[in-house]
Design a protein around this motif. Sequence first.
Motif, PDB file in Angstrom:
ATOM      1  N   PHE A  64       0.794  -1.225   0.000  1.00  0.00           N
ATOM      2  CA  PHE A  64       0.000   0.000   0.000  1.00  0.00           C
ATOM      3  C   PHE A  64       0.830   1.280   0.000  1.00  0.00           C
ATOM      4  N   GLY A  65       2.131   1.170   0.199  1.00  0.00           N
ATOM      5  CA  GLY A  65       2.939   2.370   0.341  1.00  0.00           C
ATOM      6  C   GLY A  65       2.835   2.916   1.757  1.00  0.00           C
ATOM      7  N   PRO A  66       3.205   4.179   1.966  1.00  0.00           N
ATOM      8  CA  PRO A  66       3.161   4.768   3.312  1.00  0.00           C
ATOM      9  C   PRO A  66       1.756   4.691   3.907  1.00  0.00           C
ATOM     10  N   THR A  67       1.679   4.394   5.196  1.00  0.00           N
ATOM     11  CA  THR A  67       0.375   4.235   5.857  1.00  0.00           C
ATOM     12  C   THR A  67       0.062   5.373   6.822  1.00  0.00           C
ATOM     13  N   GLU A  68       0.963   6.342   6.922  1.00  0.00           N
ATOM     14  CA  GLU A  68       0.803   7.385   7.941  1.00  0.00           C
ATOM     15  C   GLU A  68      -0.464   8.218   7.767  1.00  0.00           C
ATOM     16  N   ASP A  69      -1.022   8.277   6.561  1.00  0.00           N
ATOM     17  CA  ASP A  69      -2.258   9.023   6.331  1.00  0.00           C
ATOM     18  C   ASP A  69      -3.474   8.120   6.226  1.00  0.00           C
ATOM     19  N   LYS A 110      -0.882   2.251  16.059  1.00  0.00           N
ATOM     20  CA  LYS A 110      -0.927   3.702  16.242  1.00  0.00           C
ATOM     21  C   LYS A 110       0.404   4.374  15.864  1.00  0.00           C
ATOM     22  N   GLU A 111       1.471   3.608  15.850  1.00  0.00           N
ATOM     23  CA  GLU A 111       2.767   4.159  15.468  1.00  0.00           C
ATOM     24  C   GLU A 111       2.849   4.420  13.968  1.00  0.00           C
ATOM     25  N   ARG A 112       1.972   3.766  13.192  1.00  0.00           N
ATOM     26  CA  ARG A 112       2.094   3.807  11.737  1.00  0.00           C
ATOM     27  C   ARG A 112       0.859   4.330  11.011  1.00  0.00           C
TER      28      ARG A 112
END
Length: 223
Positions: A42-47, A65-67
Amino acid sequence: MSQNRSHAVMAQRAEPHDSLDFFPTPPWATRALCWHVLREIFGPTEDMSVWEPACGIGAMAIPLKERFRRVYSSDVHDYSHIWPGQERVTDFLLHGSESPCIETQGVDLIVTNPPFRLGVQFARRALEAPFVRRGVALLVRTAFLESVERHRLFTDHPPAVVAQFVERVPMVKGRLDRKASTATSYAWIVWARGQTDTRMRWIPPCRKAFDRDSDWPVQGSPS
């Protein structure tokens, strides 16, 4: 009589029909999913947002919650006296059990360690829910890949990735135990919208890198 310690017998995890099947996930195993599997798919998950619908004492939700930007946490049993982060007491398998926020806004992923005897039901509920935008990840015994019933699941909903741990992921009923061992093999099965060509991959040795002292209950405290 000596204990039967064969691999086949020790790998069994039989639970009564009415059991909560509560085996908290060592947090490092969730970090391994985020770092070695979800980023690739999925690529970056921060958003992104994620729902953990069998959250228990938060052992999986806390590292999520960290990611992730937003982590929703619920369980059929009330564990909030141990982990205040549980937001809802609700049966994930019941349609309408999602929070009003998830119902109206949707959620990117569902990530959970489902009760083993309900794994197929959890998978179908998550995969067929219209509010799940991008995918589902389930932590399961490797034996979950077997059986006619699960073959039907995988035929109807081919996973994107089966990610096998090369290290054991020790789980103990009802608590986190840093010193536990196991003969049971675990894997993450990840479904992604639009990806139906299942790939097999291996999660490399990573417990040492992802394990933290703060993940484990202090001796004498609730787990």
